[in-house]
Structure formats: structure tokens, C-alpha cells
Design a protein around this motif. Structure first.
Motif, PDB file in Angstrom:
ATOM      1  N   ASN A 205       0.609  -0.847  -0.083  1.00 51.49           N
ATOM      2  CA  ASN A 205      -0.115   0.355   0.432  1.00 51.49           C
ATOM      3  C   ASN A 205       0.944   1.211  -0.026  1.00 51.49           C
ATOM      4  O   ASN A 205       0.666   2.227  -0.687  1.00 51.49           O
ATOM      5  N   VAL A 206       1.583   1.168   0.916  1.00 53.21           N
ATOM      6  CA  VAL A 206       2.458   2.291   1.243  1.00 53.21           C
ATOM      7  C   VAL A 206       2.859   3.051  -0.038  1.00 53.21           C
ATOM      8  O   VAL A 206       3.746   4.028  -0.455  1.00 53.21           O
ATOM      9  N   PHE A 207       3.840   1.958  -1.058  1.00 49.66           N
ATOM     10  CA  PHE A 207       4.651   1.816  -2.410  1.00 49.66           C
ATOM     11  C   PHE A 207       3.587   2.819  -3.484  1.00 49.66           C
ATOM     12  O   PHE A 207       3.758   3.589  -4.121  1.00 49.66           O
ATOM     13  N   ALA A 208       2.710   2.304  -3.337  1.00 52.28           N
ATOM     14  CA  ALA A 208       1.716   2.202  -4.203  1.00 52.28           C
ATOM     15  C   ALA A 208       1.230   3.991  -4.001  1.00 52.28           C
ATOM     16  O   ALA A 208       1.455   4.726  -4.741  1.00 52.28           O
ATOM     17  N   ALA A 209       1.231   4.493  -2.651  1.00 51.11           N
ATOM     18  CA  ALA A 209       0.927   5.618  -2.203  1.00 51.11           C
ATOM     19  C   ALA A 209       1.773   6.369  -2.659  1.00 51.11           C
ATOM     20  O   ALA A 209       2.071   7.736  -2.900  1.00 51.11           O
ATOM     21  N   MET A 210       2.787   6.250  -2.522  1.00 51.94           N
ATOM     22  CA  MET A 210       4.092   6.843  -2.686  1.00 51.94           C
ATOM     23  C   MET A 210       5.178   7.416  -4.617  1.00 51.94           C
ATOM     24  O   MET A 210       4.564   7.997  -4.768  1.00 51.94           O
ATOM     25  N   ALA A 211       3.550   5.946  -4.819  1.00 52.95           N
ATOM     26  CA  ALA A 211       3.930   6.338  -6.466  1.00 52.95           C
ATOM     27  C   ALA A 211       2.644   7.193  -6.875  1.00 52.95           C
ATOM     28  O   ALA A 211       2.943   8.659  -7.853  1.00 52.95           O
ATOM     29  N   SER A 212       2.043   7.155  -5.990  1.00 54.61           N
ATOM     30  CA  SER A 212       0.870   8.349  -6.419  1.00 54.61           C
ATOM     31  C   SER A 212       0.803   9.966  -5.955  1.00 54.61           C
ATOM     32  O   SER A 212       0.323  10.982  -6.287  1.00 54.61           O
ATOM     33  N   GLY A 213       2.071   9.906  -5.483  1.00 55.57           N
ATOM     34  CA  GLY A 213       2.018  10.803  -4.577  1.00 55.57           C
ATOM     35  C   GLY A 213       1.455  11.482  -3.006  1.00 55.57           C
ATOM     36  O   GLY A 213       1.361  12.325  -2.263  1.00 55.57           O
ATOM     37  N   ASP A 214       0.924  10.147  -2.996  1.00 58.14           N
ATOM     38  CA  ASP A 214      -0.116  10.611  -1.571  1.00 58.14           C
ATOM     39  C   ASP A 214       0.925  10.830  -0.111  1.00 58.14           C
ATOM     40  O   ASP A 214       0.330  10.862   0.698  1.00 58.14           O
ATOM     41  N   ALA A 215       2.096  10.118   0.158  1.00 57.51           N
ATOM     42  CA  ALA A 215       2.989   9.496   0.490  1.00 57.51           C
ATOM     43  C   ALA A 215       4.223  10.300   0.254  1.00 57.51           C
ATOM     44  O   ALA A 215       4.949   9.883  -0.840  1.00 57.51           O
ATOM     45  N   TYR A 216       5.528  10.877   0.542  1.00 56.15           N
ATOM     46  CA  TYR A 216       6.891  10.560   0.096  1.00 56.15           C
ATOM     47  C   TYR A 216       7.791  10.928   1.843  1.00 56.15           C
ATOM     48  O   TYR A 216       7.031  10.680   2.584  1.00 56.15           O
ATOM     49  N   ASN A 217       9.220  10.629   1.273  1.00 61.74           N
ATOM     50  CA  ASN A 217       9.478  10.583   2.851  1.00 61.74           C
ATOM     51  C   ASN A 217      10.358  11.801   2.168  1.00 61.74           C
ATOM     52  O   ASN A 217      10.654  12.391   1.894  1.00 61.74           O
ATOM     53  N   PHE A 218      10.725  12.302   3.670  1.00 60.13           N
ATOM     54  CA  PHE A 218      11.975  13.162   4.191  1.00 60.13           C
ATOM     55  C   PHE A 218      13.047  13.202   3.903  1.00 60.13           C
ATOM     56  O   PHE A 218      13.535  11.455   4.078  1.00 60.13           O
ATOM     57  N   PRO A 219      13.769  13.805   3.935  1.00 56.28           N
ATOM     58  CA  PRO A 219      15.950  13.590   3.223  1.00 56.28           C
ATOM     59  C   PRO A 219      16.387  12.593   4.688  1.00 56.28           C
ATOM     60  O   PRO A 219      15.683  12.735   5.667  1.00 56.28           O
ATOM     61  N   VAL A 220      17.085  11.568   4.120  1.00 55.24           N
ATOM     62  CA  VAL A 220      17.654  10.567   5.316  1.00 55.24           C
ATOM     63  C   VAL A 220      19.162  11.309   6.060  1.00 55.24           C
ATOM     64  O   VAL A 220      19.692  12.068   5.228  1.00 55.24           O
ATOM     65  N   ILE A 221      18.777  11.664   7.785  1.00 54.89           N
ATOM     66  CA  ILE A 221      20.142  11.627   8.601  1.00 54.89           C
ATOM     67  C   ILE A 221      20.793  10.465   8.536  1.00 54.89           C
ATOM     68  O   ILE A 221      20.673   9.740   9.327  1.00 54.89           O
ATOM     69  N   ARG A 222      22.103  10.313   8.345  1.00 54.72           N
ATOM     70  CA  ARG A 222      22.889   9.225   9.274  1.00 54.72           C
ATOM     71  C   ARG A 222      24.120   9.721   9.045  1.00 54.72           C
ATOM     72  O   ARG A 222      24.680   9.641   8.425  1.00 54.72           O
ATOM     73  N   GLU A 223      24.840   9.202  10.436  1.00 53.94           N
ATOM     74  CA  GLU A 223      26.041   9.830  10.846  1.00 53.94           C
ATOM     75  C   GLU A 223      26.378   9.034  11.608  1.00 53.94           C
ATOM     76  O   GLU A 223      26.066   7.709  12.125  1.00 53.94           O
ATOM     77  N   ALA A 224      28.373   8.722  11.301  1.00 55.93           N
ATOM     78  CA  ALA A 224      29.276   7.649  11.799  1.00 55.93           C
ATOM     79  C   ALA A 224      28.879   8.620  13.475  1.00 55.93           C
ATOM     80  O   ALA A 224      29.217   9.754  13.169  1.00 55.93           O
ATOM     81  N   ILE A 225      28.904   8.348  14.619  1.00 49.58           N
ATOM     82  CA  ILE A 225      28.908   9.177  15.615  1.00 49.58           C
ATOM     83  C   ILE A 225      30.302   9.699  15.778  1.00 49.58           C
ATOM     84  O   ILE A 225      30.214  10.056  16.797  1.00 49.58           O
ATOM     85  N   GLY A 226      31.165   8.038  15.526  1.00 47.43           N
ATOM     86  CA  GLY A 226      32.589   8.238  16.198  1.00 47.43           C
ATOM     87  C   GLY A 226      32.497   8.037  17.239  1.00 47.43           C
ATOM     88  O   GLY A 226      33.338   7.661  18.720  1.00 47.43           O
ATOM     89  N   HIS A 227      31.554   7.207  17.531  1.00 53.05           N
ATOM     90  CA  HIS A 227      31.899   6.487  19.349  1.00 53.05           C
ATOM     91  C   HIS A 227      31.052   4.440  18.354  1.00 53.05           C
ATOM     92  O   HIS A 227      29.960   4.509  17.947  1.00 53.05           O
TER      93      HIS A 227
END
Ligand code: NAD
Length: 321
Positions: free
Chosen positions: A24-46
Motif C-alpha cells: 500500500n505505501v509503495f503505491a501511495a508513494m508512486a501516486s504522490g500521496d506519501a513521501y519520504n523526508f531526507p535521510v540523516i545518517r552519521e558515523a557518530i565516532g563512538h
């Protein structure tokens, strides 16, 4: 506010719930009803850890939230899984925290659901042999979910660390499928569907090893620099993905794209196939490839199901913030 433990998630969310939520959510993404925000990913050094957030909003399903967590490579020695995550769901009408949901089991089922959605929509109907590349934590979930999509008769498998294969063989045995550990060339020659779920940083499967008509679900590559497939194989395949922006930058297609073998325009969101705006597989000889990069909306979709079912079944804890 609800608290839904790992144990409660395992008790209430089955493979078919996860499949439905992810489809369902893949379909919603394709029809523009659902969208992901930019991903944050960090090497935290610990603790050699990678930590980040994946978030998004599904306007159709009214699901808003984020998954926070990452990868702690030393966890296995502590008896914990290396991937750790928690999902936060917010009320989209008020912004209030609605639920705190354990994300470890859900990550495995939603990732397995993504590849099985791709198998359901793209693999040949007469697929009989399932090829598994990888035998880590996710692989068993992948195998169980894939086995429900076609009438597979056997499993052929390869893993970089051969000593991990008996664990996957036990899963195959549990679901009644004969299992054989093979070399990669043989795997490519025999498998009709191949799932790759490793943390490799190099091609594990070469173009010439894969037979026409194969469907590949490439699930391991979710970060810049990771790689499981020969870029020439990616270029020869018809490529589908959960999200094009991730596929070209952190997914399996990143290498074929950086070598200018394919461009973003050659990649189709699988939601278009689910919605019926793309026909999917066009012939029995076509090689189809699903680049499953993993999006936050998948996590939110299954976490939302977990919160609802756990609440209904009296398995969620209620607290006042
Ligand atoms: P794990 O640590 O339990 O297992 C790692 C797997 O990779 C094992 O099969 C191991 O033998 C193999 N491997 C390790 N080094 C390798 C190398 N150099 N060459 C080839 N294979 C190698 O991890 P896991 O939880 O099973 O996750 C597997 C991969 O899937 C990870 O890369 C993870 O980031 C990725 N993943 C992707 C998604 C997604 O949505 N796409 C979701 C979860 C996990």
C-alpha cells in the motif's frame, strides 16, 4: 500514548500484514500521496556506530513519524542484533506523539515484505528455484516471505561466511524446502528468483551468470559504497525500486548510474506496477531487478499496523506523557 514492545510487534504483525502495509505505501508513494523526508545518517565516532533518522508522511494512510536507529557492529558480542531501531508515530492532526514502537523485528519483516512485493509483481509465475545470497539476520525473514509468493521447489544459497549457511538451511527445512549450498555461478544458472541481502562492497553476482527471465531482489545495498551486483547486470536488467532518489545514490543502481550505464529515467518505482501504470515484466526472458533501498515510510507503515493491532489486542502499554 502507546508503547509497543518488540515482543508485542512479533505477536501481532504477521508477514501478510507487513506485505499489505508495504504494498500500500509503495503505491501511495508512486501516486504522490506519501513521501519520504531526507535521510540523516552519521558515523557518530563512538562504538563504530552508524546512527540516523528516516522519516516521512503518508497522507493516504495518515501516518506521520520517524524511525531512529542504526548499526552497532559490536552488538552481536553482547547478544544483541547489530541493527537497532525505534519508531515514533505522531498524530498528523495535532503533532502529539501517538506511539513508540520497537523497530528491530519490524525492520526485518518490512524488508522481507519489500522483496516479496517485488517477487509478487515481477517474478515469472512459473519460478521454481529460489536463490539466496546472504545468510545473516535478515536472510531467514527474506526466505520465509519469498517462499509464500511462488511455488518454489527448492533453495540454492551462497554466503561469504559459509559457516552461517546452516542457520538459513534450518529455515528452509522449517518451511519444507530442500536446500543446497552452491557456488555463485551455479546459483545464477539455476535460480529463477535471486534475493541478495549482504553487507558486501563488491559485485557478488556477474551478468553472465544470471539466466534470462530471472528476477533479482537486491536488498543489501542501502548505503553509498555498498554493492552486490555487477553494474553490467544492473544495466542489462529492467530496474524497479522503492524510491528512485535512493536507488541512484545509496541503492544497488548507484554503481551503474555512476558509470553512466543507466540513468534515473531507466528506473521505475515499483508503486507504478502496483498501481497499474507500468506493466511490470514484459516477457519471460526479461531480467527484472528490484533495488530495495529501504525507505522510512515502510517502517512507519508496519509500525502503524503494529500500534493498531497491539492496541486492539491489549498488548500495548498506555502512558501519559
Ligand atoms: P548481518 O550482519 O546479520 O549479516 C551480514 C551478511 O552479509 C552475512 O550474510 C554476511 O556473511 C554477509 N557479508 C559480510 N561481509 C561480506 C562481504 N565482504 N562480502 C559478501 N558478504 C558479506 O546483517 P543483516 O541484518 O542480515 O543485513 C544484511 C544487509 O542488509 C546489511 O547490509 C544491511 O544494511 C542491509 N539491510 C537493508 C535493508 C533495506 O531495506 N534494504 C534493511 C535492513 C538491512
Amino acid at each position: 500514548m502507546l508503547i509497543v514492545s518488540e515482543e508485542a510487534c512479533q505477536a501481532v504483525v504477521g508477514r501478510s500484514d507487513a506485505f499489505q502495509a508495504v504494498e500500500n505505501v509503495f503505491a501511495a508513494m508512486a501516486s504522490g500521496d506519501a513521501y519520504n523526508f531526507p535521510v540523516i545518517r552519521e558515523a557518530i565516532g563512538h562504538a563504530d556506530a552508524l546512527y540516523g533518522f528516516k522519516s516521512g508522511f503518508d497522507r493516504a494512510g495518515l501516518v506521520l513519524g520517524l524511525k531512529s536507529g542504526g548499526y552497532w557492529p559490536g552488538n552481536m558480542d553482547k547478544g544483541l542484533t547489530n541493527h537497532q531501531s525505534t519508531v515514533f508515530l505522531f498524530d498528523p492532526d495535532t503533532g502529539q506523539l501517538h506511539a513508540l514502537v520497537g523497530g528491530n523485528y519490524l525492520t526485518a519483516v518490512r524488508t522481507a515484505a519489500a522483496s516479496s512485493v517485488s517477487i509478487a509483481h515481477l517474478a515469472r509465475k512459473d519460478a521454481k528455484v529460489l536463490g539466496m545470497i546472504g545468510a545473516g539476520h535478515q536472510a531467514g525473514f527474506q526466505l520465509r516471505a519469498a517462499a509464500e509468493q511462488r511455488d518454489f521447489e527448492r533453495v540454492v544459497a551462497w554466503n561469504y561466511h559459509a559457516d552461517m549457511l546452516p542457520g538459513l538451511a534450518a529455515v528452509a527445512d522449517d518451511i519444507g524446502l530442500p536446500f543446497e549450498a552452491v557456488e555463485r555461478e551455479q546459483l545464477g544458472a539455476e535460480a529463477d528468483v535471486i534475493i541478495s541481502i549482504t553487507s558486501a562492497h563488491d559485485s557478488l553476482m556477474m551478468k553472465d551468470w544470471v539466466k534470462p527471465g530471472t528476477h533479482l531482489a537486491c536488498m543489501g545495498t542501502d548505503t553509498k559504497g555498498k554493492q552486490e551486483m555487477d553494474p553490467a547486470l544492473v544495466a542489462a536488467a529492467t530496474v524497479f525500486t522503492d524510491e528512485i532518489a535512493q536507488s541512484t545514490t545509496i541503492g544497488e543502481a548507484q554503481h551503474a548510474v555512476s558509470k553512466n550505464l543507466i540513468g534515473a529515467g531507466d528506473i521505475t518505482p515499483i508503486g507504478n506496477v502496483i498501481n497499474g501504470s507500468h506493466p511490470g515484466r514484459s516477457s519471460d526472458a526479461e531480467i527484472t531487478l528490484f533495488d530495495g533501498t529501504g525507505v522510512g515510510l515502510q517502517d512507519l507503515a508496519v509500525a502503524s499496523v503494529a500500534a493498531r493491532l497491539a492496541d486492539e489486542g491489549g498488548k500495548a502499554q498506555q502512558i501519559q506523557l
